[in-house]
Design a protein around this motif. Structure first.
Motif: not given
Length: 265
Positions: A22-49
């Protein structure tokens, strides 16, 4: 008494298993979600999706719930960075970022996010086994322990099956077909998964894709034997929770954040 490296082997007091931070601020949570999104897309790429410009993952903004972050149109999954992501409003307009958005991504994901306030993230790609399985127009059978994760919690959506979904009403039909489930097999198209965290939605997609692969292989080899209802239902209750989806994603996240530090750019 047994010893290992001079230390007695006794029962250890272990910390509890972690859960979504649980992030302390909206800004911290927004950054956390964006980082996870970029990482998830890279994982999709690795798996040939990735297939051309098809496929998208979205995550709801923590401050503006009718806005979501999404990968830009025409940018490859394997090189996605936080700075590449775009923020889209309820009209489909890019309000942060400098790239176009896939029209189908907006139509489908906006409909899902509007219909499901509980959904924080949604994932879709033209993955090989998911789109192959979707052409059968049948639900996933409980053939394996992993497949039981979706037992009683996925839908087969026939509306707009195989057509490029570009109209608002078409997106609403697909979202209605998903209902309250965590996953959908969209006939002649592919897989959709959702979650209360991005981690959960993405892991469900990976697991559903592999379960489709397993069923196709089993059907090709013979007549597979499904798991009994009571066992499948019990396994779904244990392995199909939002926490289980989040927790299963963590090893993948740990790997990609160490191997691809430029995703945070």
């Amino acid at each position: 008494m047994r010893y290992l490296d001079g230390v007695p082997l006794t029962r250890q007091e272990l910390p509890p298993l972690p859960g979504p931070p649980t992030s302390g601020t909206v800004e911290e949570e927004r950054l956390h979600r964006r980082q996870k999104l970029a990482g998830a897309l890279r994982i999709f790429g690795r798996l040939g999706f990735g297939e051309g410009v098809a496929g998208h993952i979205t995550v709801r903004d923590p401050e503006w719930p009718d806005h979501f972050w999404v990968n830009p149109f025409g940018v490859g999954f394997r090189h996605m960075r936080v700075s590449d992501l775009v923020l889209v409003d309820h009209d489909g307009d890019v309000v942060h970022g400098s790239r176009q958005v896939n029209r189908a991504a907006f139509v489908l994901h906006s409909a899902i996010h509007q219909a499901r306030p509980d959904v924080v993230a949604a994932a879709h790609a033209h993955s090989p086994y998911g789109k192959s399985f979707s052409s059968l127009g049948i639900p996933l059978d409980p053939l394996t322990q992993d497949a039981c994760t979706f037992y009683g919690d996925h839908a087969v959506v026939t509306e707009q099956g195989g057509a490029v979904v570009l109209e608002i009403e078409a997106g609403r039909q697909v979202a209605a077909g998903l209902g309250s489930c965590k996953a959908a097999i969209h006939q002649n198209h592919g897989l959709f998964t959702v979650g209360r965290t991005l981690d959960e939605a993405v892991f469900w997609f990976l697991s559903l894709e592999r379960s489709c692969q397993a069923q196709l292989m089993a059907m090709a080899a013979g007549e597979p034997l499904p798991i009994r209802h009571e066992w499948a239902a019990y396994t779904a209750q244990q392995n199909g929770t939002p926490w289980a989806g989040w927790f299963n994603f963590q090893p993948l996240w740990d790997e990609v954040r160490h191997t691809d530090p430029d995703l945070f750019d």
